[in-house]
Design a protein around this motif. Structure first.
Motif, PDB file in Angstrom:
ATOM      1  N   ALA A 520     -81.180 -68.215  52.909  1.00 31.90           N
ATOM      2  CA  ALA A 520     -79.942 -68.564  52.331  1.00 31.90           C
ATOM      3  C   ALA A 520     -79.817 -69.122  51.031  1.00 31.90           C
ATOM      4  N   ILE A 521     -80.802 -69.689  50.707  1.00 27.08           N
ATOM      5  CA  ILE A 521     -81.137 -70.505  49.583  1.00 27.08           C
ATOM      6  C   ILE A 521     -81.409 -69.197  48.441  1.00 27.08           C
ATOM      7  N   ALA A 522     -82.479 -68.568  48.772  1.00 28.97           N
ATOM      8  CA  ALA A 522     -82.676 -67.516  47.839  1.00 28.97           C
ATOM      9  C   ALA A 522     -81.698 -66.528  47.576  1.00 28.97           C
ATOM     10  N   ILE A 523     -81.201 -65.911  48.543  1.00 35.99           N
ATOM     11  CA  ILE A 523     -80.051 -65.038  48.371  1.00 35.99           C
ATOM     12  C   ILE A 523     -78.891 -65.577  47.681  1.00 35.99           C
ATOM     13  N   GLY A 524     -78.521 -66.786  47.975  1.00 33.08           N
ATOM     14  CA  GLY A 524     -77.302 -67.403  47.254  1.00 33.08           C
ATOM     15  C   GLY A 524     -77.550 -67.762  45.783  1.00 33.08           C
ATOM     16  N   VAL A 525     -78.881 -68.014  45.247  1.00 32.91           N
ATOM     17  CA  VAL A 525     -79.401 -67.978  44.053  1.00 32.91           C
ATOM     18  C   VAL A 525     -79.226 -66.793  43.351  1.00 32.91           C
ATOM     19  N   ASN A 526     -79.738 -66.003  43.803  1.00 34.09           N
ATOM     20  CA  ASN A 526     -79.754 -64.287  43.312  1.00 34.09           C
ATOM     21  C   ASN A 526     -78.367 -63.879  43.159  1.00 34.09           C
ATOM     22  N   LEU A 527     -77.443 -64.117  44.216  1.00 36.41           N
ATOM     23  CA  LEU A 527     -76.098 -63.732  44.378  1.00 36.41           C
ATOM     24  C   LEU A 527     -75.282 -64.308  43.074  1.00 36.41           C
ATOM     25  N   GLY A 528     -75.456 -65.561  42.946  1.00 39.68           N
ATOM     26  CA  GLY A 528     -74.758 -66.319  41.920  1.00 39.68           C
ATOM     27  C   GLY A 528     -75.258 -65.713  40.321  1.00 39.68           C
ATOM     28  N   SER A 529     -76.412 -65.585  40.386  1.00 40.53           N
ATOM     29  CA  SER A 529     -76.988 -64.978  39.099  1.00 40.53           C
ATOM     30  C   SER A 529     -76.466 -63.457  38.730  1.00 40.53           C
ATOM     31  N   GLU A 530     -76.210 -62.605  39.965  1.00 38.67           N
ATOM     32  CA  GLU A 530     -75.762 -61.450  39.599  1.00 38.67           C
ATOM     33  C   GLU A 530     -74.068 -61.346  39.247  1.00 38.67           C
ATOM     34  N   ILE A 531     -73.500 -62.195  40.074  1.00 42.59           N
ATOM     35  CA  ILE A 531     -72.107 -62.500  39.634  1.00 42.59           C
ATOM     36  C   ILE A 531     -71.812 -62.843  38.285  1.00 42.59           C
ATOM     37  N   SER A 532     -72.737 -63.568  37.641  1.00 40.07           N
ATOM     38  CA  SER A 532     -72.493 -64.642  36.337  1.00 40.07           C
ATOM     39  C   SER A 532     -72.793 -62.887  35.220  1.00 40.07           C
ATOM     40  N   ARG A 533     -73.820 -62.264  35.743  1.00 42.04           N
ATOM     41  CA  ARG A 533     -74.136 -61.023  34.789  1.00 42.04           C
ATOM     42  C   ARG A 533     -73.033 -59.965  34.913  1.00 42.04           C
ATOM     43  N   LEU A 534     -72.209 -59.885  36.028  1.00 41.42           N
ATOM     44  CA  LEU A 534     -71.416 -58.750  36.157  1.00 41.42           C
ATOM     45  C   LEU A 534     -70.094 -59.021  35.552  1.00 41.42           C
ATOM     46  N   PHE A 535     -69.497 -60.236  35.685  1.00 43.41           N
ATOM     47  CA  PHE A 535     -68.398 -60.621  35.078  1.00 43.41           C
ATOM     48  C   PHE A 535     -68.164 -61.756  34.053  1.00 43.41           C
ATOM     49  N   LEU A 536     -69.185 -62.274  33.492  1.00 43.56           N
ATOM     50  CA  LEU A 536     -69.163 -63.119  32.411  1.00 43.56           C
ATOM     51  C   LEU A 536     -69.691 -62.547  31.266  1.00 43.56           C
ATOM     52  N   ARG A 537     -69.230 -62.614  30.111  1.00 43.79           N
ATOM     53  CA  ARG A 537     -69.996 -62.306  28.975  1.00 43.79           C
ATOM     54  C   ARG A 537     -70.247 -63.610  27.930  1.00 43.79           C
ATOM     55  N   VAL A 538     -71.046 -64.264  28.101  1.00 46.70           N
ATOM     56  CA  VAL A 538     -71.447 -65.378  27.181  1.00 46.70           C
ATOM     57  C   VAL A 538     -72.601 -65.197  26.328  1.00 46.70           C
ATOM     58  N   GLY A 539     -72.196 -65.624  25.127  1.00 48.82           N
ATOM     59  CA  GLY A 539     -73.274 -65.668  23.996  1.00 48.82           C
ATOM     60  C   GLY A 539     -73.047 -66.824  23.327  1.00 48.82           C
ATOM     61  N   SER A 540     -73.957 -67.098  22.570  1.00 46.84           N
ATOM     62  CA  SER A 540     -74.128 -68.239  21.705  1.00 46.84           C
ATOM     63  C   SER A 540     -73.536 -68.165  20.694  1.00 46.84           C
ATOM     64  N   ALA A 541     -72.612 -69.447  19.901  1.00 47.00           N
ATOM     65  CA  ALA A 541     -71.603 -69.297  18.870  1.00 47.00           C
ATOM     66  C   ALA A 541     -72.719 -69.176  17.556  1.00 47.00           C
ATOM     67  N   ASP A 542     -73.990 -69.727  17.872  1.00 46.03           N
ATOM     68  CA  ASP A 542     -74.841 -69.870  16.697  1.00 46.03           C
ATOM     69  C   ASP A 542     -75.811 -68.727  16.653  1.00 46.03           C
ATOM     70  N   LYS A 543     -75.621 -67.868  17.523  1.00 41.25           N
ATOM     71  CA  LYS A 543     -76.682 -66.934  17.392  1.00 41.25           C
ATOM     72  C   LYS A 543     -76.287 -65.757  16.317  1.00 41.25           C
ATOM     73  N   ARG A 544     -77.531 -64.588  16.296  1.00 38.77           N
ATOM     74  CA  ARG A 544     -76.913 -64.022  15.055  1.00 38.77           C
ATOM     75  C   ARG A 544     -75.653 -62.919  15.295  1.00 38.77           C
ATOM     76  N   ARG A 545     -75.210 -62.616  14.255  1.00 39.53           N
ATOM     77  CA  ARG A 545     -74.350 -61.635  14.301  1.00 39.53           C
ATOM     78  C   ARG A 545     -74.612 -60.152  14.600  1.00 39.53           C
ATOM     79  N   ALA A 546     -73.760 -59.178  15.166  1.00 39.41           N
ATOM     80  CA  ALA A 546     -74.346 -57.802  15.360  1.00 39.41           C
ATOM     81  C   ALA A 546     -74.595 -57.424  14.089  1.00 39.41           C
ATOM     82  N   ALA A 547     -76.076 -56.705  14.188  1.00 42.14           N
ATOM     83  CA  ALA A 547     -76.491 -56.050  13.145  1.00 42.14           C
ATOM     84  C   ALA A 547     -76.381 -54.499  12.929  1.00 42.14           C
TER      85      ALA A 547
END
Length: 553
Positions: A520-547
């Motif tokens: 349950a621990i392993a599957i829960g960690v992986n599921l939380g990560s996949e949900i973050s990848r699917l629905f959230l688009r988070v980028g760093s503000a101080d990162k590079r601009r689109a080249a």
């Protein structure tokens, strides 16, 4: 009619009918007419077109059987799915400011012929990249990531990112538990170049892992202009860097982890001190075995003995403490949560060979822990120690103490994993949140421990992925230490105690519960990560601009 005219040669049919010397079975019977072929041999090939079947002839200027000729059954209006549609193949859109892990993972899951080709960048040397050196750099980076406990899919994504950063787009990385391989084919008519590397030593150092991720991120940045020589130099510096924490800090962290786990399951101050001493002694014995070259199985076996021995000694001395809390705390410091999460993650992402190898490694470590604790428990039972597996640990009466203990456990676990000092605070808070969610669901909401553990682990994976995506780093430093409070230490201990007292059925039930909690621990960690990848688009503000965009990139 004259006699000469009567002697005119007869036809073949008449001659065969009246000439008694012609007795061949191939002679044509009288009355059967066969068309003449102009002296050529009769067509007897099995590829000959039967008479009566009309076949359209190929267009002029195009040879028969040409690969470029349109099949006779093809219709442009009713084109099957196997043919390219008239509108073309839709181009995959990859957002440039997303983490390189997401972009590379998307392209790895695409066929080779549909991947967008990179534009030649500043990192490409004159006359093309040095293919053997690029492949060697790729394998060395993949080796550090795999040895540090990174998942197989993320290792492949990193290797693919390094190759693409130097213009090698037709690359196919392959990762198994101990072997890294990569193949590059310049074109369809040229021979591929293949290289491989074996991972023989594994070590937990998340500071080095974060440095490798930063190197891959810089290589993936089109504006970094990192040459091949600079990449080799930075990789050599990463390898030469020493661990951020000395040995005595690691030993102290191991003891504090066991002490925090004992408080988490209901121990008092005496139990805390006993668990700290037992875990530190076990850690020193494990270091001694490692120095002598013993395999990790025996290191885990030896490290599990001192906490169990101290708990049994307190019981024999009639000290009014919970010996089960002491032994449970020692088990928390040894359970291989990192390898378990990585193994289940590889299985969920389709790397079944690597997942099976990782889970087999976890099983061997667990058997070593079981053997060490069982030896001490059998000795305690023979000496008359009264250890009751039916006594439940009081863990629902001190929520504030438990939250503090869970945060201390995550903090010490992060130190043992050699994490960067800048990540320790975040993972400590993540561990406190995980235990708060678990306690609210299980103790306050009376929900099953497996479901509560899965939800709490999902929260850990979600927050860990958010933090890693914000910093463009690996998610392991933010998730592995935070699941420490959720590890099934008490269920493991009570199962082993029941087996030691010849109550095999009850012991197997408790061990099965511990295995369910671990999954349950392993599957829960992986599921939380996949949900973050699917629905959230988070980028760093101080990162590079689109080249400048490449084709489809």
């Amino acid at each position: 009619m004259s006699e000469a005219e009567n002697r005119k040669p007869q036809s073949d049919e008449a001659r065969s009918a009246f000439d008694p010397e012609i007795t061949s079975e191939f002679a044509m019977p009288v009355g059967l007419t066969v068309p003449r072929t102009g002296g050529e041999a009769e067509t007897t090939s099995e590829f000959a077109v039967p008479r009566g079947l009309d076949v359209s002839q190929p267009a002029a200027g195009e040879g028969e059987g040409s690969a470029f000729s349109v099949p006779s059954t093809y219709s442009a209006r009713e084109a099957p799915a196997a043919f390219t549609p008239p509108s073309g193949v839709p181009m995959v859109s990859l957002i440039k400011d997303l983490p390189w892990q997401d972009r590379m993972r998307t392209m790895l899951r695409m066929p080779v012929t549909e991947r967008p080709a990179p534009e030649p960048g500043p990192k490409t040397e004159e006359g093309g990249p040095a293919v053997p050196r690029v492949l060697d750099l790729t394998l060395r980076i993949g080796e550090l990531l795999l040895a540090g406990g990174e998942g197989a899919e993320d290792v492949e994504a990193a290797m693919f990112a390094v190759c693409r950063s130097y213009g090698l787009d037709r690359c196919e990385p392959n990762v198994t538990f101990t072997l890294l391989a990569i193949s590059y084919q310049p074109s369809l008519v040229e021979d591929p170049v293949t290289a491989s590397r074996t991972v023989r030593r594994r070590g937990t150092d998340y500071t080095r892992l974060a440095a490798v991720f930063q190197l891959v991120d810089d290589l993936s940045d089109a504006d970094s202009h990192l040459s091949l020589e600079d990449a080799y130099r930075r990789l050599a510096e990463i390898r030469r860097n020493r661990h951020p924490y000395p040995t005595w800090v690691l030993t102290s962290a191991s003891g504090l982890l066991a002490g925090a786990a004992s408080v988490l399951v209901g121990g008092d101050a005496v139990v805390f001190v006993a668990a700290v001493l037992g875990a530190m002694l076990g850690d020193r014995l494990a270091w001694l075995c490692a120095g002598r070259g013993l395999p990790e199985f025996y290191q885990f076996l030896v490290a599990a003995m001192p906490p169990a021995a101290i708990g049994i000694a307190l019981t024999l001395a009639d000290v009014d403490v919970k010996a089960s809390a002491v032994i449970t705390g020692g088990l928390f410091a040894l359970l291989p949560g990192r390898a378990l999460v990585a193994g289940v993650q590889d299985g969920l992402t389709g790397f079944y060979i690597t997942a099976a190898a990782r889970l087999l490694e976890v099983m061997y470590f667990f058997v070593g822990i079981v053997a060490g604790v069982l030896v001490m428990l059998y000795v305690g039972v023979q000496l008359g120690a009264h250890l009751n597996p039916d006594v439940s640990l009081g863990v629902s009466k001190r929520p504030l103490w438990q939250i503090g203990a869970s945060m201390l456990l995550s903090l010490t676990f992060a130190v043992l994993l050699q994490q960067e000092r800048s990540t320790v605070l975040a993972v400590t808070l993540n561990g406190g949140v995980a235990w708060s969610v678990y306690g609210a669901m299980h103790y306050a909401g009376d929900i099953s421990p497996v479901a509560s553990t899965a939800v709490a682990a999902g929260v850990v994976g979600l927050f860990g992925q958010l933090l890693s995506r914000y910093r463009f780093a690996s998610a392991l430093p933010y998730t592995t230490a935070a699941i420490g409070p959720l590890l099934p230490g008490s269920a493991t201990y009570f199962g082993l105690l029941s087996i030691a007292q010849n109550e095999v059925d009850a012991g197997l039930v408790s061990i099965t519960k511990a295995a369910a909690l671990a999954m349950a621990i392993a599957i829960g960690v992986n599921l939380g990560s996949e949900i973050s990848r699917l629905f959230l688009r988070v980028g760093s503000a101080d990162k590079r601009r689109a080249a400048k965009r490449t084709r489809g990139f």
